[in-house]
Design an enzyme around this catalytic site. Structure first.
Site, short mmCIF file in Angstrom:
data_model
loop_
_atom_site.label_atom_id
_atom_site.label_comp_id
_atom_site.label_asym_id
_atom_site.label_seq_id
_atom_site.Cartn_x
_atom_site.Cartn_y
_atom_site.Cartn_z
N LEU A 37 -14.18 -35.59 74.24
CA LEU A 37 -13.66 -35.47 72.88
C LEU A 37 -12.79 -36.69 72.61
CD1 LEU A 37 -12.45 -31.78 72.22
CD2 LEU A 37 -14.20 -33.05 70.98
N ASP A 38 -13.01 -37.35 71.48
CA ASP A 38 -12.22 -38.52 71.14
C ASP A 38 -10.73 -38.15 71.05
OD1 ASP A 38 -14.46 -40.11 70.99
OD2 ASP A 38 -14.71 -39.83 68.83
#
Length: 291
Positions: A37-38
């Site tokens: 996940l960024d």
């Protein structure tokens, strides 16, 4: 400690930061996440601990669900709110036009991965190349969008909130930009929250603060999803002799099972051993989980 903890990743942290956090909290080194996940994204991040790391590939391949907010009328170099604005123009898009546009992206589609991503090209991450001002050609990837729901639309501000149910490897940033381009005004993703990853849901995830409190109380293991619960296969309890043969890598002759189906194997003490597939009257080891 073996199993999966579902972490509600906060904004600003990387997935690797969350792995490091749980390593410090549990004093266990064998830990890994199940899909990046960024830093600017939040939400469901399943973390595999101990033997569960053997199932990380399975969890990474699971379908996902996201809630995203996109802003129409502007594009950025990163496709999200973190980047530099590249284009800006007035927006005149109705709710009806937006709903019609998003329907075009349901089904199997092709996406070109963004330059600001962790994908590697010739051994170098695209994001590192992008920060150096280098743009390279990227091959389109096929992904599947099962459903897109419009949650909210502010016609005056040109802001929309959507919920996306998709296959692994889907870039929601790219989807937002492509929706904007199809409307002729461009768009960037302003917020992103993962609400589902395989069987794991946001409402069943835990914040860092909650996990710290559980660890202090000595009850952290109570929120672990056991390794065998990751597999929706029928269980088979083996006697001591067959359990030992499975752990020696032997194919086990067994009757009454379904050809090419997978099964969860347990020893006589109900300890989870392995996943096996039934072929030509034998249980064939596919993935081991014994110590």
């Amino acid at each position: 400690m073996d199993g999966v903890i579902v972490l509600n990743k906060p904004w600003g942290c990387t997935s690797h930061d969350m792995v490091s956090f749980l390593r410090r909290l549990t004093k266990i080194r064998r830990i890994g996440h199940t899909g990046t996940l960024d830093p600017a994204a939040t939400g469901v991040l399943p973390i595999c601990i101990g033997k569960a790391t053997k199932a990380a590939e399975l969890l990474t391949a699971a379908d996902k669900a996201y809630r995203a907010e996109l802003v129409l009328g502007m594009t950025t170099d990163t496709l999200d709110a973190e980047g530099e604005i590249l284009t800006e123009q007035p927006v005149s898009v109705s709710k009806e036009a937006f709903e019609k546009a998003i329907q075009k992206f349901i089904g199997e589609i092709e996406q070109i991965p963004p330059m600001f991503s962790a994908i590697k090209k010739d051994g170098k991450k695209l994001c590192d190349l992008a920060r150096a001002g280098i743009e390279v050609e990227r091959k389109p990837r096929r992904v599947t969008i099962a459903e897109i729901r419009l949650l909210d639309f502010d016609e005056k501000q040109g802001i929309a909130s959507i919920e996306v149910f998709c296959s692994k490897g889907t870039y929601i940033r790219t989807l937002c930009e492509d929706i904007g381009m199809s409307l002729g005004c461009g768009a960037y993703m302003n917020r992103l929250e993962r609400t589902k990853s395989g069987q794991f849901l946001l409402e069943n995830s835990y914040t860092q603060e909650e996990l710290i409190k559980l660890a202090e109380e000595g009850t952290l293991e109570s929120v672990l999803t056991p390794v065998d619960a990751l597999f929706d296969y029928k269980p088979i309890i083996l006697n001591r002799e067959l359990s030992q043969r499975v752990q020696n890598g032997a194919r086990i002759r067994y009757r009454g099972l379904c050809e090419n189906e997978r099964y969860r194997l347990y020893d006589e003490n109900r300890s989870f051993l392995a996943i096996s597939v039934y072929q030509e009257g034998r249980l064939v080891l596919e993935k081991s989980f014994w110590s």
